[in-house]
Scaffold this motif. Structure first.
Motif: not given
Length: 458
Positions: A343-365
């Motif tokens: 779970v640690i690698p999976l959550l790290t990847l998931m949350l890391g991706y969320l933070l790195l692409h937070l403005p772009a994802a929210n802009r699209a939404l």
């Protein structure tokens, strides 16, 4: 400051003794007690025995005598007073005891937020009692057989091409698809409530909230902790079982109406069931694994496992890193360690991706929500109310996803700040280092967002 205990001591109103945690993965199974606010607390056997004897009639001497008989060793009245004042009162379970700090309340990692109530506890319990007969074995066997036959016909004989064609030819059917999917999720929660009642426990409220970045239903089945492992697993699987019943209901409707869209809803319900079996976030699969192992909150074991690993695996039954205060059995420890390693690698990847692409994802939404809102207004002007409803749902889901992503990001920030404050408390050099690390992280994120063009185009 903690005041002296009242005489004679008693439990606070609404506190309920649930008993020993059955079939647990602990070497010394904890006992469970529930406060009036629904918070379940793990107690050692000694503390639980003291709490059990606090009935408002017995004084410390009588409690000490009874607990001594239960334990098989002598406990003095002074020790009873100490346990009540210093151990039980801060948990908020002793009547008339006020402490300087509020009673502890769990804030589990990746838990449901922004909760609201659909059915209060009494209504949910009534629904559970009404549907409890569905858990008799002949009914279960019939449901599984019927779903197997339905699936074979849909996926091997009939197919879903006509259902997809119907959606493409009439986009308004998306509204019916969304409504049936919501109905499937709500019926899923009724399954948890019914399974809880079938096992002899009382379900709490059925409600809704935001999980990660999307809306979700939930059922409070805290009382299932009083059940055996089999009863808890039945409660965990009750939602998926009710999805199977929902599939049979949809198949019956299709047989009567020949509406191809219903077959697509059946396929989506199967995908929902598979998603629920994932054990790495707080879906049904997570609680199934938790009850199989006999550990109530797997996420609470992440830090102890990591600390144990960093110390070379050395620990004892009094390990301060073990939040439960009781060590796990060898088998449970092995399963939990493997789960943490996944779970640690999976959550790290998931949350890391969320933070790195937070403005772009929210802009699209945000742009999607704005577009859907515009189309909704156009449809309303043209009196196309079905199309307006579809666009309204699309806009709402997009905005909820934006709110959910921001809530996760702010929650991560709050937890990181709390950890940093505890780590640097009383150490000026550590505090400066934590501030510098936080500033560097924020600056790095903003620089990445700017270089990637995520701050433009809003």
């Amino acid at each position: 400051m903690i005041v002296k205990p009242p005489f004679p001591p008693r439990l606070a109103d609404g506190v309920e003794l649930l008993g020993e945690f059955k079939d647990s993965g602990y070497s010394k199974p904890p006992s469970l007690i529930r406060r009036a606010d629904g918070q379940v607390i793990q107690l050692s056997r000694l503390l639980y025995l003291v709490a059990r004897r606090m009935d408002g009639r017995r004084g410390p001497v009588s409690i000490a005598d009874l607990v001594s008989d239960d334990l098989g060793r002598v406990l003095s009245p002074g020790q009873v007073c100490y346990l009540i004042v210093a151990k039980l009162a801060p948990l908020g379970i002793v009547a008339g005891q006020r402490t300087a700090a509020a009673p502890p309340t769990a804030s589990p990692l990746l838990s449901l937020r922004g909760r609201g109530t659909l059915l209060p506890a009494r209504a949910a319990s009534g629904v559970g009692a009404l549907m409890r007969p569905l858990f008799h074995w002949p009914v279960i066997a019939g449901v599984i057989t019927g779903v197997a036959a339905t699936d074979y016909w849909i996926f091997s004989v009939h197919g879903l091409a006509a259902a997809f064609g119907q959606i493409l030819n009439d986009p308004a059917d998306l509204l019916l698809l969304a409504l049936l999917t919501i109905a499937s999720g709500a019926f899923h929660e009724c399954g948890h409530a019914a399974a809880c009642r079938y096992g002899g426990a009382r379900p709490g409220r059925i409600g809704f909230g935001i999980y990660l970045v999307w809306p979700s239903f939930f059922t409070d089945v805290t009382d299932s902790y009083r059940l055996s492992r089999a009863g808890r697993l039945r409660t965990d699987l009750g939602g998926i079982y009710f999805n199977l019943i929902f599939v049979l209901a949809l198949a019956s409707l299709y047989a009567a109406s020949k509406t191809q869209l219903l077959l697509l809803v059946i396929a989506l319900t199967h995908l929902e069931m598979l998603e629920q079996l994932l054990p790495f976030v707080r879906f049904d699969g997570y609680f199934i694994l938790s009850d199989l192992v006999g550990v109530p909150d797997l996420f609470a074991r992440v830090v102890p496992v990591l600390r144990r690993g960093s110390s070379g695996g050395q620990h004892s039954s009094g390990d301060q890193h073990d939040r439960s205060g009781a060590g796990l059995e060898r088998r449970a420890q092995a399963v939990v360690t493997c789960w943490v390693a996944c779970v640690i690698p999976l959550l790290t990847l998931m949350l890391g991706y969320l933070l790195l692409h937070l403005p772009a994802a929210n802009r699209a939404l945000w742009l999607s929500a704005s577009h859907s809102a515009g189309q909704m207004m156009t449809a309303l002007t043209a009196r196309q109310y079905t199309a307006a409803g579809v666009n309204a749902i699309g806009a709402a889901l997009a905005l909820l996803s934006v709110a959910g992503s921001l809530f996760i990001a702010s929650g991560l920030a709050r937890r990181a700040i709390a950890v940093a404050r505890r780590w640097s408390a009383g150490h000026r050099a550590r505090r400066l280092l934590a501030i510098a690390a936080a500033a560097g992280l924020v600056a790095g994120l903003v620089a990445f967002w700017a270089a990637d063009g995520q701050l433009r185009g809003w």
